[in-house]
Design a protein around this motif. Structure first.
Motif, PDB file in Angstrom:
ATOM      1  N   MET A   1     120.177 -82.312  37.503  1.00 41.62           N
ATOM      2  CA  MET A   1     120.323 -81.170  36.637  1.00 41.62           C
ATOM      3  C   MET A   1     121.496 -80.313  37.114  1.00 41.62           C
ATOM      4  N   LYS A   2     122.351 -79.924  36.207  1.00 45.44           N
ATOM      5  CA  LYS A   2     123.524 -79.127  36.525  1.00 45.44           C
ATOM      6  C   LYS A   2     123.133 -77.663  36.708  1.00 45.44           C
ATOM      7  N   LYS A   3     123.558 -77.069  37.792  1.00 49.65           N
ATOM      8  CA  LYS A   3     123.275 -75.667  38.071  1.00 49.65           C
ATOM      9  C   LYS A   3     124.329 -74.791  37.391  1.00 49.65           C
ATOM     10  N   THR A   4     123.884 -73.683  36.830  1.00 46.33           N
ATOM     11  CA  THR A   4     124.803 -72.835  36.090  1.00 46.33           C
ATOM     12  C   THR A   4     124.672 -71.370  36.494  1.00 46.33           C
ATOM     13  N   VAL A   5     125.761 -70.633  36.300  1.00 47.96           N
ATOM     14  CA  VAL A   5     125.839 -69.218  36.653  1.00 47.96           C
ATOM     15  C   VAL A   5     126.330 -68.447  35.432  1.00 47.96           C
ATOM     16  N   LEU A   6     125.726 -67.278  35.207  1.00 48.02           N
ATOM     17  CA  LEU A   6     126.189 -66.371  34.170  1.00 48.02           C
ATOM     18  C   LEU A   6     126.556 -65.049  34.829  1.00 48.02           C
ATOM     19  N   VAL A   7     127.808 -64.646  34.678  1.00 48.29           N
ATOM     20  CA  VAL A   7     128.293 -63.368  35.183  1.00 48.29           C
ATOM     21  C   VAL A   7     128.380 -62.426  33.986  1.00 48.29           C
ATOM     22  N   ILE A   8     127.723 -61.271  34.098  1.00 44.73           N
ATOM     23  CA  ILE A   8     127.749 -60.284  33.010  1.00 44.73           C
ATOM     24  C   ILE A   8     128.276 -58.969  33.558  1.00 44.73           C
ATOM     25  N   ILE A  24     135.990 -56.850  35.712  1.00 46.08           N
ATOM     26  CA  ILE A  24     135.664 -57.852  36.730  1.00 46.08           C
ATOM     27  C   ILE A  24     135.173 -59.137  36.073  1.00 46.08           C
ATOM     28  N   ALA A  25     134.325 -59.015  35.053  1.00 39.01           N
ATOM     29  CA  ALA A  25     133.839 -60.209  34.350  1.00 39.01           C
ATOM     30  C   ALA A  25     135.000 -60.985  33.732  1.00 39.01           C
ATOM     31  N   ASN A  26     135.972 -60.283  33.178  1.00 35.94           N
ATOM     32  CA  ASN A  26     137.144 -60.965  32.608  1.00 35.94           C
ATOM     33  C   ASN A  26     137.960 -61.672  33.687  1.00 35.94           C
ATOM     34  N   GLU A  27     138.057 -61.054  34.851  1.00 31.51           N
ATOM     35  CA  GLU A  27     138.766 -61.687  35.973  1.00 31.51           C
ATOM     36  C   GLU A  27     138.052 -62.967  36.398  1.00 31.51           C
ATOM     37  N   ARG A  32     138.131 -69.818  35.504  1.00 32.41           N
ATOM     38  CA  ARG A  32     137.734 -71.071  34.833  1.00 32.41           C
ATOM     39  C   ARG A  32     136.960 -72.005  35.766  1.00 32.41           C
ATOM     40  N   LEU A  33     135.955 -71.453  36.426  1.00 32.06           N
ATOM     41  CA  LEU A  33     135.128 -72.228  37.336  1.00 32.06           C
ATOM     42  C   LEU A  33     134.134 -73.091  36.547  1.00 32.06           C
ATOM     43  N   PRO A  34     133.955 -74.331  36.970  1.00 29.52           N
ATOM     44  CA  PRO A  34     132.957 -75.151  36.289  1.00 29.52           C
ATOM     45  C   PRO A  34     131.557 -74.574  36.503  1.00 29.52           C
ATOM     46  N   SER A  35     130.746 -74.621  35.499  1.00 32.47           N
ATOM     47  CA  SER A  35     129.356 -74.154  35.537  1.00 32.47           C
ATOM     48  C   SER A  35     129.213 -72.644  35.674  1.00 32.47           C
ATOM     49  N   VAL A  36     130.307 -71.887  35.487  1.00 35.29           N
ATOM     50  CA  VAL A  36     130.243 -70.434  35.538  1.00 35.29           C
ATOM     51  C   VAL A  36     130.734 -69.888  34.197  1.00 35.29           C
ATOM     52  N   GLU A  37     129.853 -69.155  33.521  1.00 38.05           N
ATOM     53  CA  GLU A  37     130.223 -68.475  32.284  1.00 38.05           C
ATOM     54  C   GLU A  37     130.282 -66.988  32.596  1.00 38.05           C
ATOM     55  N   SER A  38     131.230 -66.305  32.001  1.00 34.55           N
ATOM     56  CA  SER A  38     131.383 -64.884  32.263  1.00 34.55           C
ATOM     57  C   SER A  38     131.463 -64.129  30.948  1.00 34.55           C
ATOM     58  N   LEU A  39     130.673 -63.057  30.848  1.00 34.46           N
ATOM     59  CA  LEU A  39     130.644 -62.222  29.652  1.00 34.46           C
ATOM     60  C   LEU A  39     131.015 -60.793  30.005  1.00 34.46           C
ATOM     61  N   LEU A 137     135.122 -58.570  43.714  1.00 33.77           N
ATOM     62  CA  LEU A 137     135.535 -59.958  43.461  1.00 33.77           C
ATOM     63  C   LEU A 137     135.327 -60.829  44.696  1.00 33.77           C
ATOM     64  N   VAL A 138     135.624 -60.299  45.863  1.00 36.87           N
ATOM     65  CA  VAL A 138     135.386 -61.037  47.104  1.00 36.87           C
ATOM     66  C   VAL A 138     133.889 -61.296  47.274  1.00 36.87           C
ATOM     67  N   LYS A 139     133.075 -60.287  47.015  1.00 39.85           N
ATOM     68  CA  LYS A 139     131.627 -60.436  47.163  1.00 39.85           C
ATOM     69  C   LYS A 139     131.076 -61.456  46.157  1.00 39.85           C
ATOM     70  N   ILE A 140     131.625 -61.482  44.951  1.00 32.86           N
ATOM     71  CA  ILE A 140     131.185 -62.458  43.954  1.00 32.86           C
ATOM     72  C   ILE A 140     131.571 -63.869  44.398  1.00 32.86           C
ATOM     73  N   ILE A 141     132.765 -64.025  44.943  1.00 28.92           N
ATOM     74  CA  ILE A 141     133.171 -65.326  45.481  1.00 28.92           C
ATOM     75  C   ILE A 141     132.206 -65.752  46.577  1.00 28.92           C
ATOM     76  N   GLN A 142     131.816 -64.822  47.438  1.00 26.35           N
ATOM     77  CA  GLN A 142     130.876 -65.143  48.513  1.00 26.35           C
ATOM     78  C   GLN A 142     129.523 -65.587  47.953  1.00 26.35           C
ATOM     79  N   ILE A 143     129.051 -64.910  46.921  1.00 31.94           N
ATOM     80  CA  ILE A 143     127.787 -65.302  46.290  1.00 31.94           C
ATOM     81  C   ILE A 143     127.914 -66.709  45.711  1.00 31.94           C
ATOM     82  N   LEU A 144     128.998 -66.959  44.994  1.00 34.06           N
ATOM     83  CA  LEU A 144     129.191 -68.276  44.375  1.00 34.06           C
ATOM     84  C   LEU A 144     129.318 -69.376  45.423  1.00 34.06           C
ATOM     85  N   ASP A 145     130.043 -69.108  46.513  1.00 37.92           N
ATOM     86  CA  ASP A 145     130.171 -70.097  47.588  1.00 37.92           C
ATOM     87  C   ASP A 145     128.826 -70.382  48.241  1.00 37.92           C
TER      88      ASP A 145
END
Length: 158
Positions: A1-8, A24-27, A32-39, A137-145
């Motif tokens: 199953m593919k894991k997905t993330v939604l950033v709002i 930040i959501a637009n950034e 264009r990360l795979p499995s990451v959607e941003s609104l 943005l750095v903290k979001i990268i850390q969460i995603l990593d």
């Protein structure tokens, strides 16, 4: 199953620093990360429950008044136990609660709050919000990593 993330990212982009969540959501979307959607949305509305029900992780981003210093805060979120009829007022816990009530589940969630000092009508960010954006943005990268590594480790074991 593919894991997905939604950033709002949410807030009023016509009220100066209040729009930092959308920026930040637009950034994040531009990455264009795979499995990451941003609104980028003006406010949290009940229709977002449908999108939340189909993801594994949600990251909410909003501006805040600097109550205890000017730090960007990251906190885990849990669904509210009772459904707030005012979910449109911007409470991610209520939106998660609604998602759980309607769909029977909701994603793991984080709330990133960025301090702002200017909430007057306008489209320019204060230095405080701009600095907070970079930190967020750095903290979001850390969460995603961290999540990517966790999902990879779990997938390797399975």
């Amino acid at each position: 199953m593919k894991k997905t993330v939604l950033v709002i990212g949410y807030g009023n982009d016509l009220r100066s620093d209040d729009g930092i969540g959308q920026r930040i959501a637009n950034e994040v979307a531009s990455w264009r990360l795979p499995s990451v959607e941003s609104l980028a949305v003006h406010q949290l509305t009940p229709d977002l429950a449908d999108s939340l029900a189909s993801v594994d992780l949600a990251i909410f981003i909003d501006a805040c008044l600097p109550v205890h210093g000017f730090d960007v805060k990251v906190q885990s979120l849990f669904a509210a136990g009772d459904i707030d009829s005012n979910v449109h007022t911007g409470d991610p816990r209520s939106l998660l609660g609604l998602t759980k009530a309607i769909y029977g589940n909701c994603p793991t969630a984080w709330w990133v709050t960025v301090p702002g000092v200017n909430f007057e009508i306008g489209d320019r960010f204060s230095r405080t919000a701009e600095t907070g954006k970079a930190i967020a943005l750095v903290k979001i990268i850390q969460i995603l990593d961290k999540v990517k590594n966790l999902w990879f480790d779990v997938g390797a074991v399975a």
